[in-house]
Design a protein around this motif. Structure first.
Motif, short mmCIF file in Angstrom:
data_model
loop_
_atom_site.label_atom_id
_atom_site.label_comp_id
_atom_site.label_asym_id
_atom_site.label_seq_id
_atom_site.Cartn_x
_atom_site.Cartn_y
_atom_site.Cartn_z
N ALA A 1 62.46 57.07 7.55
CA ALA A 1 62.24 57.26 6.11
C ALA A 1 61.86 55.95 5.44
N ASP A 2 62.43 54.83 5.90
CA ASP A 2 62.02 53.52 5.38
C ASP A 2 60.54 53.28 5.65
N ALA A 3 60.09 53.62 6.87
CA ALA A 3 58.68 53.44 7.22
C ALA A 3 57.80 54.31 6.34
N SER A 4 58.25 55.54 6.08
CA SER A 4 57.48 56.43 5.19
C SER A 4 57.45 55.86 3.78
N GLY A 5 58.58 55.32 3.32
CA GLY A 5 58.63 54.72 1.99
C GLY A 5 57.71 53.53 1.87
N ALA A 6 57.66 52.72 2.94
CA ALA A 6 56.76 51.55 2.94
C ALA A 6 55.31 51.98 2.91
N GLY B 1 54.48 50.78 -0.42
CA GLY B 1 54.23 49.39 -0.07
C GLY B 1 55.43 48.74 0.60
N SER B 2 55.19 47.96 1.64
CA SER B 2 56.27 47.32 2.39
C SER B 2 57.10 46.38 1.52
N GLY B 3 56.41 45.61 0.68
CA GLY B 3 57.11 44.65 -0.17
C GLY B 3 58.08 45.33 -1.11
N ALA B 4 57.65 46.39 -1.73
CA ALA B 4 58.52 47.11 -2.67
C ALA B 4 59.70 47.74 -1.94
N MET B 5 59.46 48.29 -0.73
CA MET B 5 60.54 48.91 0.02
C MET B 5 61.56 47.87 0.46
N VAL C 1 62.30 51.28 -7.82
CA VAL C 1 62.68 52.70 -7.98
C VAL C 1 61.64 53.58 -7.28
N ARG C 2 60.38 53.23 -7.42
CA ARG C 2 59.32 54.01 -6.77
C ARG C 2 59.48 53.96 -5.25
N ALA C 3 59.86 52.81 -4.72
CA ALA C 3 60.06 52.69 -3.27
C ALA C 3 61.24 53.55 -2.81
N VAL C 4 62.32 53.57 -3.58
CA VAL C 4 63.47 54.41 -3.25
C VAL C 4 63.06 55.88 -3.26
N LEU C 5 62.30 56.27 -4.27
CA LEU C 5 61.81 57.66 -4.34
C LEU C 5 60.91 57.97 -3.15
N ALA C 6 60.09 56.99 -2.74
CA ALA C 6 59.21 57.19 -1.59
C ALA C 6 60.03 57.38 -0.31
N HIS C 7 61.12 56.63 -0.19
CA HIS C 7 62.03 56.80 0.95
C HIS C 7 62.58 58.23 0.99
N GLU C 8 63.01 58.73 -0.15
CA GLU C 8 63.57 60.09 -0.20
C GLU C 8 62.49 61.14 0.05
N ILE C 9 61.31 60.92 -0.47
CA ILE C 9 60.19 61.83 -0.17
C ILE C 9 59.89 61.80 1.32
N GLY C 10 60.05 60.64 1.94
CA GLY C 10 59.87 60.54 3.39
C GLY C 10 60.84 61.42 4.13
N PRO D 1 72.79 49.10 9.24
CA PRO D 1 73.00 48.00 8.29
C PRO D 1 71.71 47.69 7.54
N LEU D 2 71.83 47.37 6.27
CA LEU D 2 70.64 47.11 5.45
C LEU D 2 69.85 45.92 5.99
N ASP D 3 70.53 44.94 6.56
CA ASP D 3 69.82 43.80 7.15
C ASP D 3 68.90 44.25 8.28
N ASP D 4 69.37 45.17 9.10
CA ASP D 4 68.56 45.69 10.20
C ASP D 4 67.37 46.48 9.68
N ARG D 5 67.58 47.24 8.62
CA ARG D 5 66.48 48.02 8.05
C ARG D 5 65.41 47.11 7.44
N ILE D 6 65.86 46.07 6.76
CA ILE D 6 64.92 45.11 6.18
C ILE D 6 64.14 44.40 7.28
N ARG D 7 64.86 44.01 8.35
CA ARG D 7 64.22 43.32 9.47
C ARG D 7 63.17 44.22 10.13
N ALA D 8 63.48 45.49 10.28
CA ALA D 8 62.53 46.43 10.90
C ALA D 8 61.26 46.57 10.05
N LEU D 9 61.42 46.60 8.74
CA LEU D 9 60.25 46.70 7.87
C LEU D 9 59.40 45.44 7.92
#
Length: 301
Positions: free
Chosen positions: A229-234, A238-242, A139-148, A286-294
């Motif tokens: 925003a994913d990069a900001s969330g990571a 943290g990358s693992g949590a994102m 949840v914290r990672a999701v919030l960090a993404h939105e804050i990003g 796609p979520l797979d692409d976002r996960i791969r980028a992280l």
């Protein structure tokens, strides 16, 4: 009924703002007996094109609250709400922005969104389903993404890009209609062209065609925004949590998407895209692409 009223209110506001602005600028009709006045046409299209985006941007928080049923947490009533408010405040401080309003909306799908007309007057909201099913670090990672999103100024940038493409869609559609009218006049023995109704029929068709191309451009930027925003969330959580949060969202992509159309671009996920056309016009990669980028970014570090 509420969505219809919000749509009508937004469009009435757009017409009012645009009409007043055009009158203040002294812009007359762009069509005359001498032909088309491109300067007046461009001003006309710019005012109406930008007005829609800007009015939507300024009303975004108000519309989001009513469109999703978001309840803003004024005073936390339980430990979960207190943790949520404190976590957003901590992430906002780390990102260097003013703490946004925090809310919860009643959807069973795990989702979240950020909106607001500037980074110091934003709203971050999460669904009840997300709070119920995700672990605190996710949840914290999701919030960090939105804050990003908020810290990157994505809401303003997307509104500006939408306004610019709206301007050119309107402009080129009317230029095409004028050219068709002139062509028919030249071919006709009596000098008759499209006529009033014919002219606007061509405008509508051209706007649909150009609008499809414009939508693809806006969607491309929206997908770029999500990676950022994913990069900001990571970075914030943290990358693992994102990565884990996105993997959890991927597991729920078969559930019905309950996010209103007007907020889908600002949500953390839009569901799963399958066809080439869906991918071309999708607001999210796609979520797979976002996960791969992280994972690749974490490996490079």
């Amino acid at each position: 009924m509420m969505r219809i009223l919000l749509f009508l209110a937004t469009n009435l506001a757009v017409l009012l703002v645009a009409s007043i602005t055009l009158r203040l600028l002294g812009v007359e009709s762009y069509l005359s007996d001498q032909g088309i006045n491109f300067q007046s046409l461009l001003i006309f299209c710019f005012i109406f094109g930008m007005a829609g985006s800007m009015v939507s941007l300024f009303l975004s928080k108000w519309m989001a609250k009513r469109g999703t049923g978001t309840v803003v947490i004024e005073t936390p009533s339980n430990a979960t709400e207190k943790w949520l408010v404190d976590t957003v405040a901590e992430l906002a401080r780390d990102a260097g922005i003013k703490t946004p309003e925090v809310g919860i909306f009643p959807a069973q799908q795990s989702n979240a969104f950020a909106t607001g007309w500037n980074k110091d007057d934003a709203l971050v909201a999460v669904s009840a389903g997300l709070l119920n099913r995700m672990r605190p670090e996710e949840v914290r990672a999701v919030l960090a993404h939105e804050i990003g999103h908020v810290a990157n100024g994505d809401m303003v940038t997307l509104a500006l890009i939408q306004g610019v493409v709206n301007t050119f869609v309107m402009f080129f559609a009317r230029v095409v209609a004028h050219l068709v009218d002139q062509f028919l006049r030249a071919r006709s023995d009596d000098g008759a062209g499209l006529g009033f109704m014919g002219y606007f029929a061509v405008v509508i068709v051209a706007e649909i065609v150009f609008g499809i191309v414009a939508s693809a451009i806006v969607a491309w930027f929206s997908r770029f925004r999500e990676y950022r925003a994913d990069a900001s969330g990571a970075k914030l959580a943290g990358s693992g949590a994102m990565i884990n949060a996105l993997a959890r969202l991927k597991a729920e992509t078969e559930l019905p998407d309950q996010m209103p159309d007007t907020l889908r671009a600002m949500a953390i996920t839009k569901g799963q895209t399958r066809s080439l056309m869906e991918k071309l016009f999708a607001s999210h990669p796609p979520l797979d692409d976002r996960i791969r980028a992280l994972k690749e970014a974490a490996y490079r570090e």
